[in-house]
Write a protein that holds these residues in place. Sequence first.
Motif, PDB file in Angstrom:
ATOM      1  N   VAL A   1       4.448  -3.499  -8.441  1.00 50.78           N
ATOM      2  CA  VAL A   1       3.458  -2.196  -8.393  1.00 50.78           C
ATOM      3  C   VAL A   1       3.543  -1.541  -9.789  1.00 50.78           C
ATOM      4  CG1 VAL A   1       2.859  -0.169  -7.076  1.00 50.78           C
ATOM      5  CG2 VAL A   1       3.372  -2.299  -5.926  1.00 50.78           C
ATOM      6  N   ILE A   2       4.553  -0.942 -10.233  1.00 43.41           N
ATOM      7  CA  ILE A   2       4.665  -0.083 -11.220  1.00 43.41           C
ATOM      8  C   ILE A   2       4.099  -0.961 -12.551  1.00 43.41           C
ATOM      9  CG2 ILE A   2       6.464   1.107 -13.095  1.00 43.41           C
ATOM     10  CD1 ILE A   2       6.219   2.710 -10.621  1.00 43.41           C
TER      11      ILE A   2
ATOM     12  N   ARG B   1       0.768  -1.115  -0.007  1.00 47.21           N
ATOM     13  CA  ARG B   1      -0.019  -0.080  -0.073  1.00 47.21           C
ATOM     14  C   ARG B   1       0.973   1.139  -0.126  1.00 47.21           C
ATOM     15  NH1 ARG B   1      -5.284  -1.310   0.872  1.00 47.21           N
ATOM     16  NH2 ARG B   1      -5.552  -3.250   1.881  1.00 47.21           N
ATOM     17  N   SER B   2       2.043   1.079   0.820  1.00 47.49           N
ATOM     18  CA  SER B   2       2.875   2.198   0.676  1.00 47.49           C
ATOM     19  C   SER B   2       3.238   2.666  -0.656  1.00 47.49           C
ATOM     20  CB  SER B   2       4.107   1.760   1.845  1.00 47.49           C
ATOM     21  OG  SER B   2       4.830   3.159   1.884  1.00 47.49           O
ATOM     22  N   LEU B   3       3.901   1.623  -1.153  1.00 48.69           N
ATOM     23  CA  LEU B   3       4.555   1.774  -2.427  1.00 48.69           C
ATOM     24  C   LEU B   3       3.330   2.053  -3.501  1.00 48.69           C
ATOM     25  CD1 LEU B   3       6.487  -1.802  -2.791  1.00 48.69           C
ATOM     26  CD2 LEU B   3       7.398   0.576  -2.758  1.00 48.69           C
ATOM     27  N   CYS B   4       2.195   1.813  -3.454  1.00 45.30           N
ATOM     28  CA  CYS B   4       1.401   2.224  -4.295  1.00 45.30           C
ATOM     29  C   CYS B   4       1.108   3.830  -4.174  1.00 45.30           C
ATOM     30  CB  CYS B   4      -0.262   1.366  -4.078  1.00 45.30           C
ATOM     31  SG  CYS B   4      -0.175  -0.224  -4.804  1.00 45.30           S
ATOM     32  N   GLU B   5       1.117   4.072  -2.818  1.00 45.29           N
ATOM     33  CA  GLU B   5       0.814   5.764  -2.765  1.00 45.29           C
ATOM     34  C   GLU B   5       1.855   6.655  -3.083  1.00 45.29           C
ATOM     35  OE1 GLU B   5       0.001   5.666   1.404  1.00 45.29           O
ATOM     36  OE2 GLU B   5      -1.878   4.636   1.300  1.00 45.29           O
ATOM     37  N   ASN B   6       3.260   5.689  -3.166  1.00 43.89           N
ATOM     38  CA  ASN B   6       4.484   6.463  -3.631  1.00 43.89           C
ATOM     39  C   ASN B   6       4.544   6.579  -5.114  1.00 43.89           C
ATOM     40  OD1 ASN B   6       5.307   6.806  -0.805  1.00 43.89           O
ATOM     41  ND2 ASN B   6       6.641   5.030  -0.947  1.00 43.89           N
TER      42      ASN B   6
ATOM     43  N   PRO C   1       1.411   9.336  -7.737  1.00 43.69           N
ATOM     44  CA  PRO C   1       1.587  10.565  -8.435  1.00 43.69           C
ATOM     45  C   PRO C   1       2.092  10.671 -10.031  1.00 43.69           C
ATOM     46  CG  PRO C   1       2.368  10.692  -6.127  1.00 43.69           C
ATOM     47  CD  PRO C   1       2.156   9.285  -6.654  1.00 43.69           C
ATOM     48  N   LYS C   2       2.743   9.637 -10.353  1.00 46.60           N
ATOM     49  CA  LYS C   2       3.174   9.185 -11.712  1.00 46.60           C
ATOM     50  C   LYS C   2       2.259   8.906 -12.464  1.00 46.60           C
ATOM     51  CE  LYS C   2       7.887   7.454 -10.515  1.00 46.60           C
ATOM     52  NZ  LYS C   2       8.612   6.137 -10.564  1.00 46.60           N
ATOM     53  N   PHE C   3       1.169   8.371 -12.063  1.00 49.42           N
ATOM     54  CA  PHE C   3      -0.091   7.797 -12.923  1.00 49.42           C
ATOM     55  C   PHE C   3      -1.400   9.158 -12.907  1.00 49.42           C
ATOM     56  CE2 PHE C   3       2.430   4.264 -12.071  1.00 49.42           C
ATOM     57  CZ  PHE C   3       2.593   3.866 -13.193  1.00 49.42           C
ATOM     58  N   ARG C   4      -1.236   9.894 -11.737  1.00 50.65           N
ATOM     59  CA  ARG C   4      -2.503  10.684 -11.409  1.00 50.65           C
ATOM     60  C   ARG C   4      -2.460  11.748 -12.750  1.00 50.65           C
ATOM     61  NH1 ARG C   4      -2.107  13.060  -5.990  1.00 50.65           N
ATOM     62  NH2 ARG C   4      -0.083  13.938  -6.746  1.00 50.65           N
ATOM     63  N   LYS C   5      -1.358  12.332 -13.172  1.00 50.40           N
ATOM     64  CA  LYS C   5      -1.177  13.214 -14.214  1.00 50.40           C
ATOM     65  C   LYS C   5      -1.695  12.627 -15.474  1.00 50.40           C
ATOM     66  CE  LYS C   5       3.543  12.511 -15.272  1.00 50.40           C
ATOM     67  NZ  LYS C   5       4.902  12.998 -15.342  1.00 50.40           N
ATOM     68  N   TYR C   6      -1.978  11.120 -15.479  1.00 49.27           N
ATOM     69  CA  TYR C   6      -2.627  10.755 -16.734  1.00 49.27           C
ATOM     70  C   TYR C   6      -4.218  10.444 -16.638  1.00 49.27           C
ATOM     71  CZ  TYR C   6       2.134  10.001 -18.531  1.00 49.27           C
ATOM     72  OH  TYR C   6       3.355   9.713 -18.955  1.00 49.27           O
TER      73      TYR C   6
ATOM     74  N   PHE D   1       3.402  -0.375 -23.948  1.00 45.28           N
ATOM     75  CA  PHE D   1       3.347  -0.661 -22.699  1.00 45.28           C
ATOM     76  C   PHE D   1       4.781  -0.831 -21.886  1.00 45.28           C
ATOM     77  CE2 PHE D   1       4.115  -3.762 -19.197  1.00 45.28           C
ATOM     78  CZ  PHE D   1       3.055  -3.393 -18.345  1.00 45.28           C
ATOM     79  N   TYR D   2       5.555  -1.498 -22.584  1.00 41.93           N
ATOM     80  CA  TYR D   2       6.896  -1.768 -22.368  1.00 41.93           C
ATOM     81  C   TYR D   2       7.644  -0.210 -22.396  1.00 41.93           C
ATOM     82  CZ  TYR D   2       6.214  -6.459 -21.629  1.00 41.93           C
ATOM     83  OH  TYR D   2       5.673  -7.723 -20.995  1.00 41.93           O
ATOM     84  N   LEU D   3       7.321   0.601 -23.631  1.00 42.61           N
ATOM     85  CA  LEU D   3       7.903   1.798 -23.536  1.00 42.61           C
ATOM     86  C   LEU D   3       7.708   2.746 -22.435  1.00 42.61           C
ATOM     87  CD1 LEU D   3       7.810   2.531 -27.196  1.00 42.61           C
ATOM     88  CD2 LEU D   3       9.771   2.440 -26.160  1.00 42.61           C
ATOM     89  N   GLN D   4       6.392   2.792 -21.925  1.00 35.71           N
ATOM     90  CA  GLN D   4       6.022   3.520 -20.914  1.00 35.71           C
ATOM     91  C   GLN D   4       6.442   3.098 -19.345  1.00 35.71           C
ATOM     92  OE1 GLN D   4       3.302   6.155 -21.100  1.00 35.71           O
ATOM     93  NE2 GLN D   4       4.574   6.543 -19.582  1.00 35.71           N
ATOM     94  N   LEU D   5       6.551   1.584 -19.402  1.00 37.46           N
ATOM     95  CA  LEU D   5       7.104   0.941 -18.353  1.00 37.46           C
ATOM     96  C   LEU D   5       8.657   1.518 -18.002  1.00 37.46           C
ATOM     97  CD1 LEU D   5       6.743  -1.039 -15.625  1.00 37.46           C
ATOM     98  CD2 LEU D   5       7.375  -2.659 -17.345  1.00 37.46           C
ATOM     99  N   SER D   6       9.266   1.512 -19.201  1.00 33.42           N
ATOM    100  CA  SER D   6      10.649   1.838 -19.197  1.00 33.42           C
ATOM    101  C   SER D   6      10.719   3.169 -18.543  1.00 33.42           C
ATOM    102  CB  SER D   6      11.462   1.654 -20.538  1.00 33.42           C
ATOM    103  OG  SER D   6      11.506   0.292 -20.765  1.00 33.42           O
ATOM    104  N   MET D   7       9.952   4.202 -19.071  1.00 32.23           N
ATOM    105  CA  MET D   7       9.907   5.486 -18.769  1.00 32.23           C
ATOM    106  C   MET D   7       9.921   5.731 -17.078  1.00 32.23           C
ATOM    107  SD  MET D   7       7.623   7.600 -21.636  1.00 32.23           S
ATOM    108  CE  MET D   7       7.451   9.067 -20.331  1.00 32.23           C
ATOM    109  N   PHE D   8       8.976   4.780 -16.584  1.00 35.14           N
ATOM    110  CA  PHE D   8       8.419   4.925 -15.126  1.00 35.14           C
ATOM    111  C   PHE D   8       9.878   3.945 -14.497  1.00 35.14           C
ATOM    112  CE2 PHE D   8       3.853   4.833 -16.382  1.00 35.14           C
ATOM    113  CZ  PHE D   8       3.720   6.178 -16.187  1.00 35.14           C
TER     114      PHE D   8
END
Length: 200
Positions: free
Chosen positions: A157-158, A100-105, A108-113, A173-180
């Motif tokens: 989680v990511i 849950r802590s990792l999800c909250e951390n 923010p990377k996904f909220r902007k999407y 998907f994998y391009l986006q994953l690599s960005m994150f």
Amino acid sequence: MTVEIQVIEEFLLEKAEFILASLGRYEEQRQLLPSSKQYIDGETFAVLGHEMRLRVVKGKIGVSSDGSYITLSVRDPADRDQKEKILTKWLHGIYENTVRSLCENVYPKFRKYGVEFPTIRFRNMVSRWGSCQPKRKLLTFNYALLGAPVSCIEYVVIHEFTHFLYPNHSKQFYLQLSMFMPDWRERKAMLENQYGLISE
């Protein structure tokens, strides 16, 4: 389509070393899982990438840890079922809080999407580390990851969060994953070597 016995035998002989090594890793990991334990002094439990030894004492029900040892206090040290129930609840609590802590951390990377914070669920799964159901806004994580290093759990989680953007395993998907997470391949390889499960 039928395959001749000789072809199967040749394949097994060719892959024998890999198969035996994989079985060895599976057995090592299986012995660290709570379900295969007797819950006696000296047993080892894998917790977030660290191996901890168990101490069982008689007293008021409770669990504590100093990072090296887990002290399990129970009314009847001979009652295996009671010990399993109490310790499993404690271990699951550590794992759930970590996820849950990792999800909250990472959120923010996904909220902007435009991704809404999902419902987080946990259960035992046979063949997957986690799963994402975008339409239900639901992420599910496997309790089997309890023993994995936090860096590997963070990869899962990511990975699952990225499915809210791409509900498949496409190139995008994998391009986006690599960005994150640029080093996701290394983290994934570590999990596969230890667990052999997959992410969905």
